[in-house]
Design a protein around this motif. Structure first.
Motif: not given
Length: 312
Positions: A118-122, A202-204, A208-212, A231-238
């Protein structure tokens, strides 16, 4: 959602049937004779044939296969060809130690890998990001048994902080003391997987548009990163964490051997060396059942993590 869960649970049956069939026939194709492993290479042909008849290995292959499937449905995997003891008894006696090792390995990997990713992505392209990526690459490149040997040499032999033989016993804290080093060996490699997956996901999502749009509306950057994006980034992580259960289970075979720790992996190694078909089949079926159930639970967790996901 209910119909999807029912279909996923029903799919466990044919999956285990296919796995059981593969295990049965592959073991029969492997070189080696259990009778020779028991009696030795100097045994007479009459003694070998008599022992094969006692073990049921002289019957047609399809008959053995049919009996294996019928008994497996009842949870009966027969008796060990070497010890004569119940396979189910030996497997279920050894499996709790393996599950304990996998649980703590998963916990260590998650506790280290998730916040690091998370820290590396942010803070991507920062010093922390570069260092964590290098460390993760080293972790992914290092075999589990080699890392286990290094930890054993460093902390058990030179520093003598932990025992050389990691046989769990006693109460909770004593068992943790004996389990920590082999669990750390599994957890560090898993942390590398989780860290890289969390960072990439998280970087991907952050592109996204909704983040901008959230940034344009003046939402605090920390809230955007940790509430909307994570929250959305955790789906592939799971998904990766669920699938990695199989990798951890496979890793326990070498880890238990390196740390001289009792468990199902070490039991299977001995069974393979002695061509103990029933014990191998029973152990692998338990491994397969755990992996299939975990993957099913992972699919169901998608809807919990992200309520927007719906199953038709």
């Amino acid at each position: 959602m209910t119909a999807y869960i029912a279909r996923r649970l029903l799919s466990i049956i044919p999956t285990l049937l296919i796995v059981g069939s593969l295990v049965f026939f592959v073991m029969r194709m492997a070189s080696g004779d259990p009778a020779v492993a028991i009696l030795g290479a100097s045994a007479t042909q009459e003694a070998l044939e008599r022992l094969r008849a006692e073990m049921g290995l002289d019957r047609p292959l399809l008959v053995q296969y049919g009996e294996f499937l019928l008994n497996a449905v009842r949870g009966d995997f027969g008796r060990s060809l070497i010890t004569g003891r119940s396979v189910a008894e030996q497997v279920f006696r050894a499996f709790p130690d393996t599950l304990e090792l996998v649980f703590w390995g998963m916990l260590i990997g998650t506790v280290i890998g998730l916040p690091t990713g998370i820290i590396a992505g942010v803070r991507h392209n920062s010093i922390f990001d570069y260092i964590s990526r290098i460390v993760a690459l080293l972790g992914l490149s290092m075999p589990a048994f080699y890392l286990g040997i290094l930890l054993l040499l460093a902390f058990a032999i030179h520093l003598q902080w932990f025992p050389v033989i990691s046989a769990p016993r006693g109460g909770f804290f004593e068992r943790m003391y004996y389990t920590f080093l082999p669990a750390l060996s599994l957890g560090l490699i898993q942390a590398s997987f989780i860290m890289r997956m969390v960072r990439s996901s998280l970087l991907e999502v952050l592109q996204e548009d909704y983040i901008r749009t959230a940034h344009a509306k003046g939402v605090h950057p920390r809230r955007v990163s940790y509430h909307h994006a994570l929250r959305n980034a955790l789906i592939p992580v799971i998904t990766v964490m669920g699938l990695y259960i199989g990798t951890l289970l496979a890793g326990t075979v070498l880890t238990e051997t390196v740390f001289n720790r009792p468990g199902l992996g070490r039991l299977l190694v001995g069974a393979i060396q002695q061509r103990d078909y029933p014990l191998i089949q029973g152990g692998l079926m338990i491994y397969a059942a755990v992996i299939v159930v975990v993957n099913t639970l992972v699919d169901i967790l998608y809807g919990v993590v992200d309520p927007t996901i719906r199953y038709d």
